[in-house]
Design a protein around this motif. Structure first.
Motif, PDB file in Angstrom:
ATOM      1  N   LYS A 301       1.256  -1.274   0.048  1.00 52.81           N
ATOM      2  CA  LYS A 301      -0.136   0.120  -0.185  1.00 52.81           C
ATOM      3  C   LYS A 301       0.662   1.443   0.338  1.00 52.81           C
ATOM      4  O   LYS A 301       0.611   2.258  -0.575  1.00 52.81           O
ATOM      5  CB  LYS A 301      -0.775  -0.228   1.865  1.00 52.81           C
ATOM      6  N   LYS A 302       1.794   1.201   0.921  1.00 52.38           N
ATOM      7  CA  LYS A 302       2.786   2.790   0.738  1.00 52.38           C
ATOM      8  C   LYS A 302       3.805   2.744  -0.666  1.00 52.38           C
ATOM      9  O   LYS A 302       3.917   3.556  -1.102  1.00 52.38           O
ATOM     10  CB  LYS A 302       4.520   1.856   2.520  1.00 52.38           C
ATOM     11  N   ARG A 305       1.111   4.062  -2.572  1.00 49.01           N
ATOM     12  CA  ARG A 305       0.820   5.326  -2.463  1.00 49.01           C
ATOM     13  C   ARG A 305       1.991   6.263  -2.955  1.00 49.01           C
ATOM     14  O   ARG A 305       1.916   7.546  -3.424  1.00 49.01           O
ATOM     15  CB  ARG A 305       0.561   6.396  -0.988  1.00 49.01           C
ATOM     16  N   GLN A 308       1.945   6.896  -6.684  1.00 45.74           N
ATOM     17  CA  GLN A 308       0.681   8.368  -7.102  1.00 45.74           C
ATOM     18  C   GLN A 308       1.334   9.157  -6.652  1.00 45.74           C
ATOM     19  O   GLN A 308       0.514  10.097  -7.623  1.00 45.74           O
ATOM     20  CB  GLN A 308      -0.418   8.243  -6.044  1.00 45.74           C
ATOM     21  N   ARG A 309       1.416   9.325  -5.238  1.00 50.67           N
ATOM     22  CA  ARG A 309       2.036  11.189  -4.648  1.00 50.67           C
ATOM     23  C   ARG A 309       3.596  11.462  -6.220  1.00 50.67           C
ATOM     24  O   ARG A 309       3.542  12.412  -6.693  1.00 50.67           O
ATOM     25  CB  ARG A 309       2.572  11.422  -3.580  1.00 50.67           C
TER      26      ARG A 309
END
Length: 318
Positions: A301-302, A305, A308-309
């Motif tokens: 998940k990290k 993220r 995406q960032r």
């Protein structure tokens, strides 16, 4: 050895069982009398809930008589559970399953009793069904997963059986259970290595029945390790390859095949005490696995993220 073997038809079987169980009066669970704990599918217990359950210890002619009685007493400590030992050489013991099952649901007296018969692969379920019906209805075989789908069978005396495919659970977390299941032929050969199973069998025999091992293969002395045992068996049985070295796989196959056939006599591979100890150990393994899976999921998940960032920042710089 972590065994993961869960063919598509087993997943389908689980969903079908779940849907059918509300209409079932009593569950008949077939276990291997030599490994009552390892052949008891935890998924089946979860699906069954509090329905009356008749636990049938099959292949009891290959198991230790006294230990079979111990397991029966253990199972019957649970409310709503009865136990019966059978062997395919004694048809009357199998046919007594019908009255025992109907006695467990007295509120159905005078009406048809629906019994779901379930168990893991290769415990003799189809053979038992055929004897109960008095005719050949279910396919039988010495390999796992012969039955592929549910079938409804009338066996007389007001009893209808729902035959279900033999179903393993997705991951056999307890390594000892995995070895025992493989040793007794419950798991397809493509899911295991004979050398692994042979070493487990040799280790067990050296610890519990060393004299039976040395007598069976006419060994000059008791081997001190499982490797020595497999090599000694290989030399006695002519499993020699290049440079006069023992073919470990061939020697292991001999030991496993003869163990399955009952060549060593009547043996039970586990006791309620062993079960209690291994359940505790398996709970620790399950907790560790859950922790690792959670950590892996958090990393995934990290990473998502962060990706995406990074994409947002790249768009902002344009």
């Amino acid at each position: 050895m972590s065994i993961q073997w869960f063919p598509g038809h087993m997943h389908k079987a689980r969903l079908e069982m779940q849907a059918t169980l509300p209409k079932v009066d009593v569950v008949i669970e077939i276990l291997d009398a030599r490994i009552p704990y390892s052949s008891e599918n935890p998924l089946l217990a979860e699906l069954r809930g509090d329905k009356p359950c008749l636990k049938v210890l099959a292949k009891s002619d290959l198991a230790d008589d006294a230990m079979t009685a111990t397991w029966q007493a253990y199972f019957e400590q649970t409310v709503g559970v009865r136990s019966h030992a059978v062997t395919t050489d004694d048809v009357p013991t199998i046919r007594r399953l019908k009255p025992i099952a109907t006695q467990m649901v007295p509120h159905r007296s005078g009406r048809t009793v629906t019994a779901m018969i379930m168990g893991i692969p290769n415990v003799g379920k189809s053979t038992i069904i055929n004897y109960l019906a008095g005719r050949k209805i279910a396919k039988t075989g010495n390999t796992p997963a012969v039955t592929k789908q549910q079938q409804r069978v009338s066996i007389g005396d007001g009893v209808t059986l729902l035959d279900t495919p033999g179903m393993l659970w997705p991951n056999v977390l307890n390594p000892n259970s995995g070895y025992r299941l493989a040793l007794l032929g419950t798991i397809k050969e493509t899911a295991m290595e004979y050398a692994d199973i042979g070493f487990f069998a040799a280790r067990y025999m050296l610890a519990e029945y060393p004299d039976l091992l040395t007598e069976r293969y006419d060994l000059d002395s008791k081997p001190t390790t499982e490797l020595e045992a497999i090599e000694a068996i290989g030399r006695k049985r002519g499993c020699l390859g290049k440079n006069n070295l023992v073919d470990i796989d061939r020697a292991s196959r001999i030991l496993v095949t003869e163990f399955r056939s009952g060549a060593f006599g009547r043996l039970t591979l586990e006791t309620p005490k062993i079960m209690a100890r291994e359940k505790t150990q398996t709970a620790v393994l399950a907790a560790e696995k859950a922790e690792k899976d959670a950590a892996k999921d958090a990393k995934r998940k990290k990473r998502f993220r962060d990706q995406q960032r990074a994409k947002r920042k790249a768009r902002e710089r344009r």
